[in-house]
Motif scaffolding. Structure first.
Motif, PDB file in Angstrom:
ATOM      1  N   GLY A  31       9.273  -0.159  -3.741  1.00  0.00           N
ATOM      2  CA  GLY A  31       8.012  -0.780  -4.118  1.00  0.00           C
ATOM      3  C   GLY A  31       7.126   0.113  -4.952  1.00  0.00           C
ATOM      4  N   MET A  32       5.980  -0.442  -5.334  1.00  0.00           N
ATOM      5  CA  MET A  32       5.055   0.293  -6.203  1.00  0.00           C
ATOM      6  C   MET A  32       4.284   1.350  -5.416  1.00  0.00           C
ATOM      7  N   PRO A  33       4.154   2.550  -5.967  1.00  0.00           N
ATOM      8  CA  PRO A  33       3.316   3.560  -5.330  1.00  0.00           C
ATOM      9  C   PRO A  33       1.868   3.088  -5.280  1.00  0.00           C
ATOM     10  N   ALA A  34       1.102   3.650  -4.382  1.00  0.00           N
ATOM     11  CA  ALA A  34      -0.283   3.214  -4.209  1.00  0.00           C
ATOM     12  C   ALA A  34      -1.174   4.385  -3.833  1.00  0.00           C
ATOM     13  N   GLY A  35      -2.448   4.203  -4.091  1.00  0.00           N
ATOM     14  CA  GLY A  35      -3.480   4.998  -3.455  1.00  0.00           C
ATOM     15  C   GLY A  35      -4.026   4.163  -2.310  1.00  0.00           C
ATOM     16  N   VAL A  36      -4.910   4.742  -1.527  1.00  0.00           N
ATOM     17  CA  VAL A  36      -5.433   4.000  -0.381  1.00  0.00           C
ATOM     18  C   VAL A  36      -6.915   4.295  -0.179  1.00  0.00           C
TER      19      VAL A  36
END
Length: 226
Positions: free
Chosen positions: A123-128
């Protein structure tokens, strides 16, 4: 609320009796002060599926019955490993019993390397963005600089931001300092540096590039109280 840094991209949040671990790369992390078998997280948040961020997630979650929050594909994979996982997607937020979590874009890659020289797409990397006790913490994950960081800061006033500065795989100090301006965070802590030779950086040089009082270098185990 106590927020502590533990080397590479590992961040711990302690709030109202809950312990949240972000990107728990402990085993094999030469810069951490933590021992994996001593950690008892209630919640684990994983920004993406690379080994230096997924880290000890599966073992920790199984041993402690932790809730793991990650993008949908990674959460699905973790569920197949017997982990209690909650999947999300970028732009989506969810109210948990400890606070609100929202995933933001992060420009990076993701994938799990197997022993058969294959890469499993996760899946797509993310920040949080994590909002609890009236404060908002932003962990950028692994990312390059992107202009919508200003939109993130405008939409979500940030009390504390953790930004990668290692260069090579993520933003370097110059881009990260510009990111800090776009975000408008009250406090910025550098992460994702010095763990491996390609990401060797001077974090104090980075914080000197920020407005007075904004940047703060944390040694492994040091705490900020919000």
């Amino acid at each position: 609320m106590k927020v502590s840094y533990h080397g590479h991209s590992v961040v711990k949040i302690e709030s109202k009796g809950k312990t949240i671990l972000i990107d728990p790369f402990i085993t094999g992390n030469g810069l951490t002060d933590l021992k994996a078998d001593e950690q008892k997280p209630d919640v684990i948040i994983v920004t993406h599926g690379h080994g230096d961020h997924l880290g000890d997630t599966i073992e920790l979650a199984k041993r402690n019955d932790s809730l793991v929050i990650a993008n949908f594909e990674l959460a699905t994979y973790l569920g197949w490993q017997g982990v209690n996982a909650h999947g999300m997607s970028i732009g989506g937020g969810y109210d948990f019993d400890f606070g609100r979590v929202k995933l933001t874009p992060a420009f990076h890659g993701t994938g799990l390397e197997t022993e058969n020289n294959e890469i499993i797409y996760l899946g797509m990397p993310a920040g949080v963005l994590i909002t609890l006790e009236g404060k908002t913490i932003y962990h950028a994950g692994d990312t390059g600089l992107f202009s919508d960081m200003k939109l993130i800061g405008d939409r979500h006033p940030i009390d504390l931001a953790f930004l990668p500065i290692g260069d090579n795989f993520t933003m370097g100090p110059d881009d990260a300092s510009y990111a800090a301006k776009l975000l408008g965070a009250k406090k910025v802590v550098p992460i994702h540096f010095n763990t491996f030779p390609p990401i060797k950086q001077d974090p104090h040089k980075f914080t000197s590039m920020l407005e007075n009082g904004v940047g703060q270098v944390l040694e492994a185990g040091e705490i900020i109280e919000l």
